[in-house]
Motif scaffolding. Structure first.
Motif, mmCIF file in Angstrom:
data_model
loop_
_atom_site.group_PDB
_atom_site.id
_atom_site.type_symbol
_atom_site.label_atom_id
_atom_site.label_comp_id
_atom_site.label_asym_id
_atom_site.label_seq_id
_atom_site.Cartn_x
_atom_site.Cartn_y
_atom_site.Cartn_z
ATOM 1 N N LEU A 294 -92.329 52.321 -29.197
ATOM 2 C CA LEU A 294 -93.133 51.667 -28.177
ATOM 3 C C LEU A 294 -93.598 50.296 -28.654
ATOM 4 O O LEU A 294 -93.553 49.310 -27.913
ATOM 5 C CB LEU A 294 -94.341 52.548 -27.835
ATOM 6 C CG LEU A 294 -95.227 52.102 -26.670
ATOM 7 C CD1 LEU A 294 -94.413 52.012 -25.389
ATOM 8 C CD2 LEU A 294 -96.387 53.072 -26.496
ATOM 9 N N GLY A 295 -94.017 50.221 -29.915
ATOM 10 C CA GLY A 295 -94.459 48.940 -30.463
ATOM 11 C C GLY A 295 -93.339 47.925 -30.527
ATOM 12 O O GLY A 295 -93.548 46.730 -30.303
ATOM 13 N N ALA B 210 -85.683 62.326 -29.009
ATOM 14 C CA ALA B 210 -86.942 62.504 -28.277
ATOM 15 C C ALA B 210 -87.824 61.275 -28.413
ATOM 16 O O ALA B 210 -88.400 60.788 -27.426
ATOM 17 C CB ALA B 210 -87.669 63.748 -28.785
ATOM 18 N N GLY B 211 -87.943 60.738 -29.623
ATOM 19 C CA GLY B 211 -88.777 59.569 -29.839
ATOM 20 C C GLY B 211 -88.280 58.353 -29.095
ATOM 21 O O GLY B 211 -89.061 57.594 -28.505
ATOM 22 N N LEU B 212 -86.964 58.150 -29.091
ATOM 23 C CA LEU B 212 -86.389 56.977 -28.442
ATOM 24 C C LEU B 212 -86.607 57.021 -26.931
ATOM 25 O O LEU B 212 -87.063 56.048 -26.320
ATOM 26 C CB LEU B 212 -84.899 56.903 -28.776
ATOM 27 C CG LEU B 212 -84.176 55.578 -28.549
ATOM 28 C CD1 LEU B 212 -82.968 55.478 -29.471
ATOM 29 C CD2 LEU B 212 -83.709 55.456 -27.110
ATOM 30 N N ILE B 213 -86.307 58.158 -26.314
ATOM 31 C CA ILE B 213 -86.411 58.269 -24.862
ATOM 32 C C ILE B 213 -87.873 58.217 -24.408
ATOM 33 O O ILE B 213 -88.209 57.541 -23.427
ATOM 34 C CB ILE B 213 -85.732 59.560 -24.379
ATOM 35 C CG1 ILE B 213 -84.210 59.470 -24.630
ATOM 36 C CG2 ILE B 213 -85.992 59.793 -22.894
ATOM 37 C CD1 ILE B 213 -83.473 60.762 -24.381
ATOM 38 N N LEU B 214 -88.753 58.923 -25.114
ATOM 39 C CA LEU B 214 -90.172 58.916 -24.746
ATOM 40 C C LEU B 214 -90.767 57.508 -24.830
ATOM 41 O O LEU B 214 -91.549 57.100 -23.955
ATOM 42 C CB LEU B 214 -90.955 59.875 -25.652
ATOM 43 C CG LEU B 214 -90.766 61.367 -25.385
ATOM 44 C CD1 LEU B 214 -91.474 62.190 -26.462
ATOM 45 C CD2 LEU B 214 -91.287 61.740 -23.998
ATOM 46 N N SER B 215 -90.402 56.757 -25.861
ATOM 47 C CA SER B 215 -90.947 55.408 -25.997
ATOM 48 C C SER B 215 -90.443 54.492 -24.885
ATOM 49 O O SER B 215 -91.204 53.652 -24.368
ATOM 50 C CB SER B 215 -90.598 54.826 -27.373
ATOM 51 O OG SER B 215 -89.197 54.747 -27.558
ATOM 52 N N MET B 216 -89.183 54.630 -24.464
ATOM 53 C CA MET B 216 -88.652 53.805 -23.379
ATOM 54 C C MET B 216 -89.343 54.119 -22.061
ATOM 55 O O MET B 216 -89.685 53.216 -21.290
ATOM 56 C CB MET B 216 -87.140 53.992 -23.254
ATOM 57 C CG MET B 216 -86.336 53.436 -24.419
ATOM 58 S SD MET B 216 -84.550 53.455 -24.129
ATOM 59 C CE MET B 216 -84.378 52.092 -22.983
ATOM 60 N N LEU B 217 -89.553 55.402 -21.775
ATOM 61 C CA LEU B 217 -90.214 55.778 -20.525
ATOM 62 C C LEU B 217 -91.670 55.302 -20.512
ATOM 63 O O LEU B 217 -92.167 54.818 -19.484
ATOM 64 C CB LEU B 217 -90.146 57.292 -20.343
ATOM 65 C CG LEU B 217 -88.744 57.869 -20.117
ATOM 66 C CD1 LEU B 217 -88.806 59.391 -20.005
ATOM 67 C CD2 LEU B 217 -88.105 57.277 -18.857
ATOM 68 N N ALA B 218 -92.350 55.426 -21.650
ATOM 69 C CA ALA B 218 -93.742 54.972 -21.729
ATOM 70 C C ALA B 218 -93.830 53.465 -21.512
ATOM 71 O O ALA B 218 -94.734 52.974 -20.809
ATOM 72 C CB ALA B 218 -94.343 55.352 -23.075
ATOM 73 N N ALA B 219 -92.910 52.714 -22.115
ATOM 74 C CA ALA B 219 -92.912 51.258 -21.937
ATOM 75 C C ALA B 219 -92.696 50.890 -20.470
ATOM 76 O O ALA B 219 -93.336 49.962 -19.953
ATOM 77 C CB ALA B 219 -91.825 50.628 -22.807
ATOM 78 N N THR B 220 -91.817 51.617 -19.776
ATOM 79 C CA THR B 220 -91.539 51.322 -18.369
ATOM 80 C C THR B 220 -92.778 51.515 -17.506
ATOM 81 O O THR B 220 -93.099 50.684 -16.651
ATOM 82 C CB THR B 220 -90.405 52.218 -17.850
ATOM 83 O OG1 THR B 220 -89.234 52.013 -18.654
ATOM 84 C CG2 THR B 220 -90.076 51.890 -16.402
ATOM 85 N N VAL B 221 -93.496 52.622 -17.724
ATOM 86 C CA VAL B 221 -94.713 52.884 -16.946
ATOM 87 C C VAL B 221 -95.732 51.769 -17.164
ATOM 88 O O VAL B 221 -96.341 51.260 -16.206
ATOM 89 C CB VAL B 221 -95.305 54.252 -17.341
ATOM 90 C CG1 VAL B 221 -96.673 54.441 -16.690
ATOM 91 C CG2 VAL B 221 -94.368 55.383 -16.921
#
Length: 461
Positions: free
Chosen positions: A25-26, A242-253
């Motif tokens: 995310l960072g 899991a880490g890669l996909i979760l961080s991309m979705l969080a950034a989009t929101v």
């Protein structure tokens, strides 16, 4: 005589899912969103949220490919290792690996100068040379990296929290303004076409959205950095995807919420003209918030981008050295800190030299083209590996159509950038590739047998 236990130390697996998500995310939030909103508003009007949504879909295609690669081959070196394994071409692996490294180095140098200028503005240090402040910033970053990966990622997590809180502040103070502005107000030219009716306006709007997605796609660049931490992540076959996909979705929101807030508080034409768009949003929605506070948030965001790129580049050089694609000294690990200290030191010297150039905007723009080149090559590499008998399967897999479509999207973005933008950036990108090729030829003899053995399979353990 027994060999000392630390004669050939390895990287330490100390990273779990929460730290990995914060790292990803960072790496994406960084400094981009703090300045990109204005540029997107100039192109897209108040519909900038739509550009971020489309660019997320485009980036996620390559992100899913990277998640599959991380699950199959959890190794440092990331894109270079997969390229070598798929194409059996040391030259192409070398180009890919150092193209990624170049993008990280120019980013670090750029962020060092940005931090220096913000420090001057925040503390009225006009008399302090930018070069001196940038050097001090780079020394602090190097010290954190030399200390250890856990310390580096905790620093990343702290900076990510600050920059995320800055974006949360923007959203929080702007929520009362939601619904007060149209989210589908286009710039004048497309609006005239839409008023005319027919199919031309639909095609023009679609082209506008695609151009906006090309611009905002670059705000997602950084997800690929997580691949280079594979040898320091616990249970990488499961944790990395899991880490890669979760961080991309969080950034989009976060991105979409910031966009809706920005155009709701500040009319999009004024947002496009503002030198610091999000600072202008906070100034209007929360005049009680001190101006220096948001400057501090910006410094943390920019510093985090530099930290993430420094971690990525050091692990990339380490991984390529262990593969035989770079001098073996770059693959050395400190016996007590378990960090690639030689690679960190070499990168410091290079980045310091780049930072002394001052304005390297054109070089930074060229590295974006290099990253799109890397994404195209890596997506095709995954298609090749998925079709090759005997290749291992990971816990996370996507159909071959996903990397194939990802390669087409990235190649299309390259074409759009080359044909519609200034010619200087493509020329610099070509020059960097030529310099990497010359370096490859100059060091070919020293690599010798190690490279020839690696062509046939994995490097020795």
């Amino acid at each position: 005589m027994a060999e000392p236990a630390n004669a050939n130390p390895s990287l330490k697996r100390a990273v779990g899912l929460p730290l990995l998500v914060m790292y990803g995310l960072g790496s994406m939030l960084g400094a981009g969103i703090y300045g990109l909103v204005g540029e997107a508003a100039r192109l897209m009007g108040s519909a900038i949220w739509l550009a971020f949504l489309v660019s997320m879909v485009a980036a996620l295609l390559t992100g899913l490919s990277y998640a599959t690669i991380a699950s199959r081959y959890p190794r440092a070196g990331g894109a270079a290792y997969v390229t070598q394994r798929a194409y059996r071409s040391p030259l192409l692996a070398y180009l890919v690996g150092l193209a990624v490294a170049c993008s990280g180095l120019t980013s670090i140098a750029t962020q060092a100068n940005v931090v220096a200028r913000n420090l001057q503005a925040a503390f009225a240090w006009e008399g302090a040379p930018v070069a001196l402040l940038a050097t001090g910033f780079l020394l602090v970053l190097s010290g954190i990296l030399l200390r250890g990966i856990r310390e580096s990622l905790w620093a990343n997590a702290a900076c990510t929290v600050v920059e995320a809180l800055g974006l949360v502040l923007v959203i929080a103070v702007g929520i009362p303004y939601w619904g007060q502005a149209s989210l589908f107000e286009w710039p004048d030219a497309p609006a005239e076409g839409m008023a005319a009716g027919g199919g031309m306006e639909a095609a023009g709007t679609a082209l506008l959205v695609f151009q906006g997605a090309v611009l905002t796609f670059f705000s997602f660049i950084g997800f690929e950095d997580t691949l280079n931490l594979a040898e320091e992540v616990r249970e990488p076959e499961r944790t990395m995807p899991a880490g890669l996909i979760l961080s991309m979705l969080a950034a989009t929101v976060i991105y979409m919420a910031v966009c809706v807030t920005a155009v709701s508080v500040v009319p999009w034409r004024e947002l496009a003209a503002a030198p610091a768009p999000l600072a202008e949003v906070v100034r209007r929605a929360a005049p009680w918030f001190p101006a220096i506070g948001f400057i501090a948030v910006t410094i943390f965001a920019v510093a985090n981008t530099a930290l993430v790129n420094y971690v990525m580049a050091s692990r990339l050089l380490y991984g390529m050295a262990r593969q035989g694609l770079l001098p073996a000294a770059l693959g050395r690990v400190h016996p007590t800190r378990h960090t690639p200290h030689v690679a960190i030191g070499v990168l410091f010297v290079i980045v310091l030299a780049l930072a002394m150039l001052g304005n390297i905007a054109a070089l930074a723009s060229a590295t974006v083209l290099l990253l799109l080149f890397v994404f195209t090559v890596v997506n095709i590499a995954l298609v090749i590996l998925k079709r090759r008998p005997g290749e291992p399967r990971g816990r996370f897999e996507v159909p071959a159509a996903v990397p194939a479509l990802g390669a087409l999207v990235c190649a299309g973005l390259i074409l759009v950038r080359v044909t519609t933008g200034n010619i200087l950036a493509p020329l610099i990108a070509a020059g960097l590739l030529a310099a990497i090729l010359l370096l490859y030829l100059a060091t070919a003899r020293s690599r010798g047998e190690a490279l020839r053995e690696f062509i046939g399979g994995d490097p020795p353990a």
